[in-house]
Design a protein around this motif. Structure first.
Motif, PDB file in Angstrom:
ATOM      1  N   ILE A  16      60.593 -25.666   7.751  1.00  0.00           N
ATOM      2  CA  ILE A  16      60.945 -26.733   8.701  1.00  0.00           C
ATOM      3  C   ILE A  16      61.426 -27.911   7.860  1.00  0.00           C
ATOM      4  CG2 ILE A  16      59.990 -28.411  10.337  1.00  0.00           C
ATOM      5  CD1 ILE A  16      58.066 -26.313  11.293  1.00  0.00           C
ATOM      6  N   LEU A  42      54.172 -39.999   6.044  1.00  0.00           N
ATOM      7  CA  LEU A  42      52.986 -39.147   5.917  1.00  0.00           C
ATOM      8  C   LEU A  42      52.874 -38.693   4.468  1.00  0.00           C
ATOM      9  CD1 LEU A  42      53.492 -36.933   9.108  1.00  0.00           C
ATOM     10  CD2 LEU A  42      51.944 -38.887   8.855  1.00  0.00           C
ATOM     11  N   GLY A  94      41.771 -38.404  16.830  1.00  0.00           N
ATOM     12  CA  GLY A  94      43.214 -38.419  17.047  1.00  0.00           C
ATOM     13  C   GLY A  94      43.987 -37.510  16.117  1.00  0.00           C
TER      14      GLY A  94
HETATM   15  P1  AMP Z   1      47.745 -36.933  13.388  1.00  0.00           P
HETATM   16  O1  AMP Z   1      47.629 -37.336  14.840  1.00  0.00           O
HETATM   17  O2  AMP Z   1      46.995 -37.875  12.483  1.00  0.00           O
HETATM   18  O3  AMP Z   1      47.366 -35.481  13.178  1.00  0.00           O
HETATM   19  O4  AMP Z   1      49.267 -37.126  13.026  1.00  0.00           O
HETATM   20  C1  AMP Z   1      50.191 -36.068  12.982  1.00  0.00           C
HETATM   21  C2  AMP Z   1      51.533 -36.707  12.797  1.00  0.00           C
HETATM   22  O5  AMP Z   1      52.457 -35.718  12.407  1.00  0.00           O
HETATM   23  C3  AMP Z   1      52.100 -37.374  14.069  1.00  0.00           C
HETATM   24  O6  AMP Z   1      52.300 -38.764  13.825  1.00  0.00           O
HETATM   25  C4  AMP Z   1      53.403 -36.628  14.297  1.00  0.00           C
HETATM   26  O7  AMP Z   1      54.435 -37.462  14.767  1.00  0.00           O
HETATM   27  C5  AMP Z   1      53.707 -36.068  12.927  1.00  0.00           C
HETATM   28  N1  AMP Z   1      54.528 -34.873  12.920  1.00  0.00           N
HETATM   29  C6  AMP Z   1      54.336 -33.744  13.617  1.00  0.00           C
HETATM   30  N2  AMP Z   1      55.302 -32.840  13.337  1.00  0.00           N
HETATM   31  C7  AMP Z   1      56.116 -33.426  12.428  1.00  0.00           C
HETATM   32  C8  AMP Z   1      57.301 -33.013  11.744  1.00  0.00           C
HETATM   33  N3  AMP Z   1      57.843 -31.784  11.944  1.00  0.00           N
HETATM   34  N4  AMP Z   1      57.884 -33.878  10.873  1.00  0.00           N
HETATM   35  C9  AMP Z   1      57.345 -35.094  10.671  1.00  0.00           C
HETATM   36  N5  AMP Z   1      56.235 -35.533  11.290  1.00  0.00           N
HETATM   37  C10 AMP Z   1      55.634 -34.718  12.165  1.00  0.00           C
END
Ligand code: AMP
Length: 138
Positions: A16, A42, A94
């Motif tokens: 991805i 992240l 969360g």
């Molecule tokens: P959490 O709620 O702390 O588990 O945060 C997970 C984060 O991953 C969220 O802010 C999502 O927007 C982000 N996220 C999920 N899928 C992707 C992706 N393919 N690329 C970048 N960020 C992602």
């Protein structure tokens, strides 16, 4: 360790795409796809571990070193005055993606984001009891 169903493991494998901003042999940093604010990044270990306490100490050290580098770059590149470094551990906190990760969220003064409110303990004894309960588990 890799979890074949984990979306972050898929990003690490290159299955991805991501907007990569930093990488070491053990850490990857990329922009969050749904940012709280533009530049929200992240920072994740390449090995699959669900939560903070599952991380080997070496990965923790590598993550902290990467957070310092990425945090400063995010703040500088976005013109922010600071950033929040946040980690959600467990669904009630969360955590949506069960692959340990830190959020780096750039902040400017009066940007409208609210941090969670603090409430003093109603009973001072309750605070001492809780401190003891936590100490006893360390
Ligand atoms: P959490 O709620 O702390 O588990 O945060 C997970 C984060 O991953 C969220 O802010 C999502 O927007 C982000 N996220 C999920 N899928 C992707 C992706 N393919 N690329 C970048 N960020 C992602």
């Amino acid at each position: 360790m890799i979890d074949t169903d984990c979306i972050f493991c898929k990003i690490i494998r290159g299955d991805i795409p991501c907007a990569k901003i930093f990488e070491t042999p053990s850490v990857l940093a990329f922009l969050d796809i749904a940012p709280v604010r533009p530049g929200h990044a992240l920072v994740i270990p390449k090995a699959h571990h669900p939560a903070l306490w599952d991380l080997p100490d070496e990965d923790g050290r590598d993550l902290l070193a990467a957070l310092k580098i990425v945090g400063r770059a995010v703040v500088q590149a976005t013109g922010a005055g600071g950033c929040n470094v946040v980690m959600n551990n467990g669904a009630p906190a969360g955590q949506l993606v069960a692959h340990a990760h830190f959020h780096v969220i750039p902040r400017v003064r009066d940007d409208g984001l609210e941090l969670w409110p603090g409430t003093p303990y109603a009973d001072p004894q309750a605070m001492s009891r809780l401190a003891e309960a936590i100490r006893s588990r360390i």
